[in-house]
Design an enzyme around this catalytic site. Structure first.
Site, PDB file in Angstrom:
ATOM      1  CB  SER A 123       3.453   5.744  -7.815  1.00  0.00           C
ATOM      2  OG  SER A 123       2.228   5.425  -7.282  1.00  0.00           O
ATOM      3  CG  HIS A 144       7.535   3.680  -9.855  1.00  0.00           C
ATOM      4  ND1 HIS A 144       7.549   4.968 -10.311  1.00  0.00           N
ATOM      5  CD2 HIS A 144       6.214   3.366  -9.694  1.00  0.00           C
ATOM      6  CE1 HIS A 144       6.306   5.412 -10.419  1.00  0.00           C
ATOM      7  NE2 HIS A 144       5.488   4.458 -10.050  1.00  0.00           N
ATOM      8  CD  GLU A 156      10.586   6.769 -12.052  1.00  0.00           C
ATOM      9  OE1 GLU A 156      10.695   7.851 -12.637  1.00  0.00           O
ATOM     10  OE2 GLU A 156       9.831   6.605 -11.060  1.00  0.00           O
ATOM     11  CG  ASN A 194       4.494  10.092 -11.135  1.00  0.00           C
ATOM     12  OD1 ASN A 194       4.010  10.189 -12.267  1.00  0.00           O
ATOM     13  ND2 ASN A 194       4.259   9.052 -10.357  1.00  0.00           N
TER      14      ASN A 194
HETATM   15  P1  NAI Z   1      -4.866  -2.238  -6.720  1.00  0.00           P
HETATM   16  O1  NAI Z   1      -5.836  -1.678  -5.745  1.00  0.00           O
HETATM   17  O2  NAI Z   1      -5.303  -2.585  -8.093  1.00  0.00           O
HETATM   18  O3  NAI Z   1      -4.230  -3.575  -6.092  1.00  0.00           O
HETATM   19  C1  NAI Z   1      -3.746  -3.672  -4.778  1.00  0.00           C
HETATM   20  C2  NAI Z   1      -3.909  -5.116  -4.330  1.00  0.00           C
HETATM   21  O4  NAI Z   1      -3.217  -5.283  -3.092  1.00  0.00           O
HETATM   22  C3  NAI Z   1      -5.340  -5.533  -4.089  1.00  0.00           C
HETATM   23  O5  NAI Z   1      -5.613  -6.727  -4.798  1.00  0.00           O
HETATM   24  C4  NAI Z   1      -5.415  -5.733  -2.570  1.00  0.00           C
HETATM   25  O6  NAI Z   1      -6.280  -6.787  -2.210  1.00  0.00           O
HETATM   26  C5  NAI Z   1      -3.999  -6.076  -2.241  1.00  0.00           C
HETATM   27  N1  NAI Z   1      -3.608  -5.746  -0.876  1.00  0.00           N
HETATM   28  C6  NAI Z   1      -3.904  -4.628  -0.180  1.00  0.00           C
HETATM   29  N2  NAI Z   1      -3.329  -4.688   1.038  1.00  0.00           N
HETATM   30  C7  NAI Z   1      -2.657  -5.858   1.096  1.00  0.00           C
HETATM   31  C8  NAI Z   1      -1.837  -6.476   2.088  1.00  0.00           C
HETATM   32  N3  NAI Z   1      -1.624  -5.897   3.260  1.00  0.00           N
HETATM   33  N4  NAI Z   1      -1.278  -7.655   1.803  1.00  0.00           N
HETATM   34  C9  NAI Z   1      -1.503  -8.246   0.618  1.00  0.00           C
HETATM   35  N5  NAI Z   1      -2.255  -7.731  -0.367  1.00  0.00           N
HETATM   36  C10 NAI Z   1      -2.821  -6.533  -0.120  1.00  0.00           C
HETATM   37  O7  NAI Z   1      -3.640  -1.233  -6.706  1.00  0.00           O
HETATM   38  P2  NAI Z   1      -2.567  -0.987  -7.869  1.00  0.00           P
HETATM   39  O8  NAI Z   1      -3.062   0.074  -8.762  1.00  0.00           O
HETATM   40  O9  NAI Z   1      -2.133  -2.280  -8.432  1.00  0.00           O
HETATM   41  O10 NAI Z   1      -1.371  -0.324  -7.035  1.00  0.00           O
HETATM   42  C11 NAI Z   1      -0.533  -1.086  -6.209  1.00  0.00           C
HETATM   43  C12 NAI Z   1       0.725  -0.300  -5.882  1.00  0.00           C
HETATM   44  O11 NAI Z   1       1.373   0.083  -7.099  1.00  0.00           O
HETATM   45  C13 NAI Z   1       0.487   0.994  -5.115  1.00  0.00           C
HETATM   46  O12 NAI Z   1       1.585   1.193  -4.238  1.00  0.00           O
HETATM   47  C14 NAI Z   1       0.490   2.050  -6.204  1.00  0.00           C
HETATM   48  O13 NAI Z   1       0.867   3.319  -5.735  1.00  0.00           O
HETATM   49  C15 NAI Z   1       1.555   1.496  -7.132  1.00  0.00           C
HETATM   50  N6  NAI Z   1       1.465   1.926  -8.529  1.00  0.00           N
HETATM   51  C16 NAI Z   1       0.273   2.018  -9.183  1.00  0.00           C
HETATM   52  C17 NAI Z   1       0.205   2.406 -10.513  1.00  0.00           C
HETATM   53  C18 NAI Z   1      -1.093   2.491 -11.223  1.00  0.00           C
HETATM   54  O14 NAI Z   1      -1.149   3.129 -12.305  1.00  0.00           O
HETATM   55  N7  NAI Z   1      -2.162   1.902 -10.724  1.00  0.00           N
HETATM   56  C19 NAI Z   1       1.430   2.742 -11.270  1.00  0.00           C
HETATM   57  C20 NAI Z   1       2.653   2.532 -10.523  1.00  0.00           C
HETATM   58  C21 NAI Z   1       2.653   2.179  -9.193  1.00  0.00           C
END
Ligand code: NAI
Length: 509
Positions: A123, A144, A156, A194
């Site tokens: 994001s 996105h 996006e 954003n």
């Molecule tokens: P989250 O923390 O819920 O999930 C991330 C997952 O990735 C975890 O299960 C973790 O174990 C895993 N992980 C971390 N490093 C890893 C690696 N090197 N290889 C494989 N798995 C790995 O995070 P979330 O909220 O799902 O966000 C994920 C992405 O989406 C980020 O880039 C965030 O900026 C983006 N995003 C988040 C939004 C939100 O509202 N939470 C909205 C839109 C985008």
């Protein structure tokens, strides 16, 4: 470009909140999906979570159990990145860290075939930067999604400097085939949503900080007059101030401290105090069990006998308000005026739609003794609240009459301290200004900018379509008045808005 075939394998990396949701979207669209997470058991837990979500839909009679089984059968946990090698599309949704993401993309490039599309759900990070060290950065893009991915319609599609337009078009068509509303954007800080949404929070925070009104009043006005689903304070409380503040900071820093994106000290203080919003029990509002809800400061009901309402000039935007006065049985007299500008007169009192000047300044400029400014409404025919501000010459009796007038029309009146642009007009002008700059800088088209704000944040109208409807010259004048009032760059009008206003050429034809 056509969408990917449903037989194409989609890989999702990261089985957290976003990854599991994106995997669900792809599986529901009919693709075989591989889900990988580097935390033991997380991929399977993600799939189990999707099953629980879908079974809730079965319980509500919205989905058949067989459909759930079919979707889940298409989702497979992957134990290693290598198991994703034969995917047609990879969506990365891991931790928001540039170095970690770059490492994963480098591994993917080594594992996957040359035609695999590599995308990130980031994001805030630059797609250009994520792809920079790869041999084939042209097949890398941002995809996105918004949270929760199965529910929120907007996607996006972000192009970095090297992204091939055919890759972006294929992703666009694929997201559309998945039932989403895709938009194209170039990789710039905050992408569309954003970035363009920042003024919605920032103007609310500023109005509150300057004592124009309370959060509950400002929220009520943006909902009931502006037609927004939620006001900025309740929305920030829901998002969490830590998250919302971090996004503002990151956009502000990425634009080298452009004051348009300046973070709010009021919000910083909430973060420092641990008042993060709903999740911590307190933010702008108190969510603890025994807390009294905050009510907006609307004027109490008043009785006043009203003189005829004289409506002068070209009514334009406010015509439905005058029609409402007629429908409420008020005596309305229509009159031409030399300037043609829309004015309402109630005895010796003048009422007018704000144009970004405060009432004190405008009364002086126009040689008026008593002036009440009212705010913009999304739809004057159906709004049920409105913000008002008075020039110093408005005495208690005139104030009561103005309150009575709006109450007779079925509108709750909120008297603000005399503030330029009031609430809805100021917020909408600034949203349109930011969207105009995004279009000017080639981040998105006007159509995609508006679509993004509606599909991503449920805005009642795209900011640019709203500006078109108000007249770009009026929006430009409003912004110029705000800039004069504050003497700040933050309110400078986008050059594109200026040029289009001068050319009388709307954003949408
Ligand atoms: P989250 O923390 O819920 O999930 C991330 C997952 O990735 C975890 O299960 C973790 O174990 C895993 N992980 C971390 N490093 C890893 C690696 N090197 N290889 C494989 N798995 C790995 O995070 P979330 O909220 O799902 O966000 C994920 C992405 O989406 C980020 O880039 C965030 O900026 C983006 N995003 C988040 C939004 C939100 O509202 N939470 C909205 C839109 C985008």
């Amino acid at each position: 470009m056509p969408a990917l075939a449903t037989s194409d394998i989609i890989a999702v990396i990261g089985a957290g909140a976003m990854g599991a949701g994106i995997a669900q979207v792809a599986a529901q669209a009919g693709h075989p999906v591989r889900l990988y997470d580097n935390r033991d058991g997380a991929a399977q837990a993600g799939i189990d979570g999707v099953r629980r979500q879908l079974e809730k839909r079965v319980a509500r009679g919205k989905m058949a159990q067989e459909e759930v089984e079919a979707i889940i059968a298409r989702m497979t946990p992957a134990a290693t990145l290598a198991e994703l090698a034969d995917s047609r599309l990879v969506v990365e949704a891991i931790v928001e860290n540039l170095q970690v993401k770059r490492g994963v993309f480098a591994e993917l490039e080594a594992l996957c075939g040359p035609d695999t599309l590599l995308t990130s759900n980031t994001s805030s990070l630059s797609i250009t930067s994520i792809a920079a060290d790869l041999e084939r950065p042209e097949r890398v893009a941002g995809l996105h999604f918004f949270n929760p991915a199965p529910v929120m319609k907007l996607v996006e599609v972000i192009s970095g400097l090297a992204t091939d337009s055919e890759v972006a078009e294929t992703l666009y068509a694929t997201a559309a085939a998945w039932g989403k509303v895709p938009v194209h954007a170039s990789s710039t800080p905050g992408f569309i949503v954003n970035r363009v949404a920042r003024p919605f929070y920032a103007e609310g925070l500023r109005l509150m900080q300057e004592g124009a009104a309370t959060p509950a009043t400002l929220d009520a006005l943006l909902r009931q007059a502006g037609g927004f689903r939620m006001g900025p304070f309740e929305l920030m409380d829901l998002i969490g101030h830590d998250v919302n503040y971090a996004v503002t900071r990151s956009v502000f820093d990425a634009y080298y401290g452009d004051t348009r994106f300046e973070p709010s000290l009021v919000q910083q203080a909430l973060v420092e105090a641990g008042r993060l919003g709903r999740k911590s029990g307190q933010g702008f509002y108190d969510y603890r069990d025994d807390a009294e809800p905050d009510a907006p400061d609307f004027a109490p009901a008043v009785e006043a006998s009203l003189p005829p309402l004289v409506a002068e000039g070209q009514l334009g935007t406010i015509a439905p308000l005058v029609a409402r006065a007629e429908a409420a049985g008020l005596e309305v007299v229509r009159r031409e005026s030399i300037s043609g500008e829309a004015r309402l007169r109630l005895g010796g009192l003048t009422l007018a739609l704000s144009d970004g000047r405060c009432a004190t300044e405008r009364a002086r400029d126009e040689g008026l003794e008593a002036l009440v400014l009212f705010d913009l409404c999304l739809d004057y025919a159906n709004a049920d609240a409105i913000a008002l501000a008075a020039s110093p010459g408005v005495d208690a009796e005139a104030r009561t009459q103005a309150t009575a007038l709006f109450q007779r029309l079925g509108l709750d009146a909120a008297w603000l301290t005399d503030t330029p642009g009031l609430v809805v007009l100021r917020s909408v002008a600034m949203l349109a200004n930011e969207a105009a700059d995004a279009v000017l800088q080639g981040v998105c088209s006007a159509a995609d900018g508006d679509r993004a704000m509606q599909a991503g944040l449920n805005y009642p109208r795209g900011p640019l379509a709203w500006a078109d409807a108000l007249g770009l010259a009026f929006v430009h004048r409003t912004l110029s008045h705000l800039q004069q009032s504050y003497g700040e760059e933050r309110y400078r009008a986008s050059f594109l808005l200026r040029r289009k206003a001068l050319a009388e050429e709307p954003f949408h034809v």
